[in-house]
Design an enzyme around this catalytic site. Structure first.
Site, mmCIF file in Angstrom:
data_model
loop_
_atom_site.group_PDB
_atom_site.id
_atom_site.type_symbol
_atom_site.label_atom_id
_atom_site.label_comp_id
_atom_site.label_asym_id
_atom_site.label_seq_id
_atom_site.Cartn_x
_atom_site.Cartn_y
_atom_site.Cartn_z
ATOM 1 N N ASP A 10 0.855 -1.186 0.000
ATOM 2 C CA ASP A 10 0.000 0.000 0.000
ATOM 3 C C ASP A 10 0.891 1.235 0.000
ATOM 4 O O ASP A 10 1.749 1.394 0.885
ATOM 5 C CB ASP A 10 -0.906 0.017 1.233
ATOM 6 C CG ASP A 10 -2.019 -1.022 1.157
ATOM 7 O OD1 ASP A 10 -2.077 -1.752 0.144
ATOM 8 O OD2 ASP A 10 -2.822 -1.098 2.098
ATOM 9 N N ASP A 131 -15.324 -3.075 -1.693
ATOM 10 C CA ASP A 131 -15.020 -2.805 -0.293
ATOM 11 C C ASP A 131 -16.344 -2.671 0.437
ATOM 12 O O ASP A 131 -17.198 -1.868 0.040
ATOM 13 C CB ASP A 131 -14.215 -1.513 -0.158
ATOM 14 C CG ASP A 131 -12.921 -1.556 -0.966
ATOM 15 O OD1 ASP A 131 -12.380 -2.660 -1.140
ATOM 16 O OD2 ASP A 131 -12.462 -0.494 -1.419
#
Length: 241
Positions: A10, A131
């Protein structure tokens, strides 16, 4: 079905970080050199990488391009990339740069036709990122929750060439509280598209639980638990096999 592990890189401000529940101000820097991290994961035996441009997810456009390009140069592993990819031009640019698959999240809810058109034109190259919080889809870097069920959104992309769905339980992401097996299994049973689990994986037992669920789950993203040493690469790879 082959079960593939995807170590996560990330990216925030050019560094490799992990967030708690998607909160940008709760970032822990694990490596200031993402390319070095990519090489390390490859050396551990992982065959794929999952990269997210966190700044891009919030900005709605790619931000950490230099870091991504460094990762691509550092490893032969196929890289799937998400975060701020909202247009066909951005999709094409990343694929031309060497990205194996692009992950489309917010745009999958906002403009599903763009995603379907891209998936038909680029079979095997488009991944939908779903998500969810309490089973409902979250968008805009998780800052908003929609009124659409995750399973409903997943079904919308049947039959158009989407390569996979990355299903993240954002209530668990970065917390190492255990992967949400029922949520992932429900999605995997709902569609024929391969579903990859994400969020909350804490140890090798979570990988075993996903494989033993009876659902056709295609793999798992590995995040904080891998960085913290709670998951040993060789054990994870053995469990996935």
């Amino acid at each position: 079905m082959t079960f593939t592990l995807y170590p996560a890189i990330d990216l925030k401000d050019g560094a490799c970080v992990r967030l708690l529940r998607g909160e940008m101000d709760a970032a822990t820097v694990f490596n200031t050199d993402p390319a070095d991290q990519a090489r390390a994961f490859h050396a551990m035996g992982f065959t794929h990488l999952h990269v997210v441009d966190l700044n891009g997810a919030f900005a709605g456009a790619p931000v950490n391009r230099a870091a991504v390009e460094g990762i691509l140069k550092a490893t032969p592993a196929p890289v799937q990339l998400g975060g701020g990819i909202r247009t066909r031009a951005q999709i094409d640019a990343w694929l031309e740069a060497g990205i194996s698959r692009v992950i489309l999240g917010t745009i999958a809810l906002r403009d599903p036709e763009l995603v379907k058109t891209a998936a038909r034109a680029l079979p095997g190259r488009i991944v939908v990122g779903i998500d969810a919080k309490d089973g409902m889809v979250a968008v805009e870097g998780w800052a908003e929750t929609s009124d659409m069920k995750a399973t409903e959104l997943a079904k919308a992309f049947e039959g158009c060439g989407v390569a996979a769905i990355v299903a993240t339980d954002i209530g668990r992401d970065g917390l190492k509280t255990g992967v949400n097996v029922p949520f992932t299994a429900e999605l995997a049973h709902a569609v024929s598209i391969p579903v990859i689990a994400s969020g909350g994986v804490r140890d090798v037992n979570d990988i075993r639980a996903l494989k033993a669920s009876g659902a056709p789950i295609a793999g798992s993203i590995l995040g904080r638990a891998l960085y913290d040493g709670d998951i040993v690469a060789s054990e994870a790879i053995e469990a996935a096999g």
